[in-house]
Design a protein around this motif. Structure first.
Motif, PDB file in Angstrom:
ATOM      1  N   THR A 290      -9.985   4.921  -5.214  1.00  0.00           N
ATOM      2  CA  THR A 290     -10.253   4.247  -6.476  1.00  0.00           C
ATOM      3  C   THR A 290     -10.925   5.206  -7.626  1.00  0.00           C
ATOM      4  O   THR A 290     -11.239   6.145  -7.123  1.00  0.00           O
ATOM      5  CB  THR A 290     -11.314   3.338  -6.385  1.00  0.00           C
TER       6      THR A 290
ATOM      7  N   SER B 109      -8.981   6.790  -9.452  1.00  0.00           N
ATOM      8  CA  SER B 109      -8.118   7.983  -9.435  1.00  0.00           C
ATOM      9  C   SER B 109      -7.574   8.795 -10.690  1.00  0.00           C
ATOM     10  O   SER B 109      -7.167   9.861 -10.860  1.00  0.00           O
ATOM     11  CB  SER B 109      -6.666   7.629  -8.857  1.00  0.00           C
TER      12      SER B 109
ATOM     13  N   VAL C 128      -2.546   6.834  -2.072  1.00  0.00           N
ATOM     14  CA  VAL C 128      -2.354   5.529  -2.706  1.00  0.00           C
ATOM     15  C   VAL C 128      -3.435   5.183  -3.436  1.00  0.00           C
ATOM     16  O   VAL C 128      -4.664   5.569  -3.223  1.00  0.00           O
ATOM     17  CB  VAL C 128      -1.985   4.416  -1.602  1.00  0.00           C
ATOM     18  N   ARG C 129      -3.142   4.945  -4.682  1.00  0.00           N
ATOM     19  CA  ARG C 129      -4.237   4.627  -5.857  1.00  0.00           C
ATOM     20  C   ARG C 129      -4.558   3.227  -6.089  1.00  0.00           C
ATOM     21  O   ARG C 129      -3.520   2.344  -6.125  1.00  0.00           O
ATOM     22  CB  ARG C 129      -3.712   5.282  -7.284  1.00  0.00           C
ATOM     23  N   LEU C 130      -5.645   2.884  -6.216  1.00  0.00           N
ATOM     24  CA  LEU C 130      -6.002   1.151  -6.410  1.00  0.00           C
ATOM     25  C   LEU C 130      -6.002   1.312  -8.066  1.00  0.00           C
ATOM     26  O   LEU C 130      -6.782   1.916  -8.708  1.00  0.00           O
ATOM     27  CB  LEU C 130      -7.312   0.779  -6.223  1.00  0.00           C
ATOM     28  N   VAL C 131      -5.310   0.409  -8.508  1.00  0.00           N
ATOM     29  CA  VAL C 131      -4.973   0.131 -10.134  1.00  0.00           C
ATOM     30  C   VAL C 131      -5.287  -1.204 -10.461  1.00  0.00           C
ATOM     31  O   VAL C 131      -5.089  -2.089  -9.657  1.00  0.00           O
ATOM     32  CB  VAL C 131      -3.707   0.517 -10.483  1.00  0.00           C
TER      33      VAL C 131
ATOM     34  N   PRO D 270       0.915  -3.052  -9.772  1.00  0.00           N
ATOM     35  CA  PRO D 270       1.523  -1.789  -9.443  1.00  0.00           C
ATOM     36  C   PRO D 270       3.003  -1.394  -9.656  1.00  0.00           C
ATOM     37  O   PRO D 270       3.691  -2.168  -9.859  1.00  0.00           O
ATOM     38  CB  PRO D 270       1.439  -1.967  -7.774  1.00  0.00           C
ATOM     39  N   ARG D 271       3.325   0.039  -9.941  1.00  0.00           N
ATOM     40  CA  ARG D 271       4.482   0.415 -10.323  1.00  0.00           C
ATOM     41  C   ARG D 271       5.328   1.127  -9.217  1.00  0.00           C
ATOM     42  O   ARG D 271       6.165   1.751  -9.377  1.00  0.00           O
ATOM     43  CB  ARG D 271       4.190   1.677 -11.364  1.00  0.00           C
TER      44      ARG D 271
ATOM     45  N   GLU E 124       0.873   2.613  -5.123  1.00  0.00           N
ATOM     46  CA  GLU E 124      -0.319   1.706  -5.891  1.00  0.00           C
ATOM     47  C   GLU E 124      -0.646   0.512  -5.210  1.00  0.00           C
ATOM     48  O   GLU E 124       0.132  -0.225  -4.897  1.00  0.00           O
ATOM     49  CB  GLU E 124       0.058   1.764  -7.371  1.00  0.00           C
TER      50      GLU E 124
ATOM     51  N   ARG F 194      -2.908  -3.153  -6.118  1.00  0.00           N
ATOM     52  CA  ARG F 194      -3.708  -3.727  -7.205  1.00  0.00           C
ATOM     53  C   ARG F 194      -5.011  -4.302  -6.617  1.00  0.00           C
ATOM     54  O   ARG F 194      -5.324  -4.675  -5.483  1.00  0.00           O
ATOM     55  CB  ARG F 194      -2.701  -5.309  -7.353  1.00  0.00           C
TER      56      ARG F 194
END
Length: 299
Positions: free
Chosen positions: A9, A11, A32-35, A39-40, A44, A46
């Motif tokens: 998180t 990121s 993996v990124r928390l956005v 998510p794209r 990613e 959510r």
């Protein structure tokens, strides 16, 4: 570091960006990124920390979660509304993430949760390590609740580490990112009487410390991410002047800081002499242990 699936998180922030760059350069890891937006792609997940939502299914299979998200402490004047934003972004976000982790059939083996040396309050000239009790003030109260919010993950058997971070020395962001332009213009100087201790850490060492924490099974609970030689504000000012070849003779009086920064001025003028006992005790070695070496590394 063995190949792992690592969720992060924050990121897009200073530390998160540097951590992901370090992992990508090493290769072999899946990050993996928390956005907060849709998510794209597969890289990613959510989440909406304000609403307490995390796509827990996206965390399945993660070996490590590094939680760095939160509103910037020094980004704006501390109004009551911004203090609430600072608090909610950390406490609510950490609680949501910890509960999502605890809900997994196979949770990650480690959660590294960002924290702050604000836990200790104003320590004056007294040096403190991770065994010191909490201090007083907004930041100390915040850190206590922020760390407590991770309890569901720890209760689920996840090794939980609180990375109590000092002032990160970097040119691209954070408090130091705002100091460099001032000093380059010859406008830098000590703050208040200059005797207050600043517990800093070079960005390079901060990222190395996070990775060391992930790899070191014996580390859990609070770990101070600060260099082993805290410097006074006067010493910081002198080092900045030397490195940047600029005079650093100006001083910002305490009343002016209080007028400009509001309650946050207490943290700028306060003294925190924090030592990284658990890091060094677990075998971590700092590449930039002094404030001058950290400043040179940032440039």
């Amino acid at each position: 570091m063995a190949a792992m699936r690592i969720a992060v998180t924050g990121s897009a922030g200073l530390i998160g960006t540097a951590l992901l760059r370090s992992l990508d350069e090493e290769g072999g890891h899946e990050t993996v990124r928390l956005v907060r937006r849709p998510p794209r792609g597969a890289g990613e997940i959510r989440w909406d920390p304000g609403r307490g939502y995390v796509d827990a299914a996206g965390l399945a299979g993660c070996d490590v979660v590094v939680h760095l998200a939160g509103a910037g402490v020094g980004d704006r004047r501390w109004t009551q509304s911004y203090k609430r934003e600072i608090r909610d972004s950390r406490v609510l976000g950490t609680a949501a993430l910890a509960e999502a982790i605890a809900s997994l059939d196979t949770p990650p083996r480690v959660l590294v949760s960002g924290s702050a040396i604000g836990w200790y309050g104003d320590t004056g000239e007294r040096a403190v390590d991770e065994d010191a009790p909490p201090g007083e003030g907004f930041m100390a109260d915040l850190v206590r609740d922020w760390e407590a919010a991770a309890a569901p993950a720890a209760a689920a058997g996840v090794r939980t580490v609180f990375a109590r971070t000092g002032l990160v020395v970097a040119s691209g962001g954070g408090a130091w990112g705002r100091l460099f332009p001032l000093f380059k213009l010859g406008l830098g100087g000590r703050l208040g009487n200059g005797r207050q201790f600043w517990s800093f850490i070079a960005l390079h060492d901060h990222i190395a410390a996070l990775r060391h924490i992930v790899d070191t099974e014996s580390l859990s609970g609070p770990v101070n991410l600060t260099a082993p030689e805290p410097a006074t504000n006067r010493e910081v000012t002198a080092a900045m002047g030397r490195v940047l070849h600029r005079p650093a003779v100006l001083a910002v009086p305490a009343p002016v800081l209080r007028l400009a920064l509001g309650e946050f001025a207490a943290d700028v003028l306060g003294s925190q002499r924090v030592l990284p006992e658990r890091l060094t005790g677990s075998g971590f070695s700092f590449a930039f242990p002094t404030v001058e070496s950290a400043i040179r590394a940032a440039l």
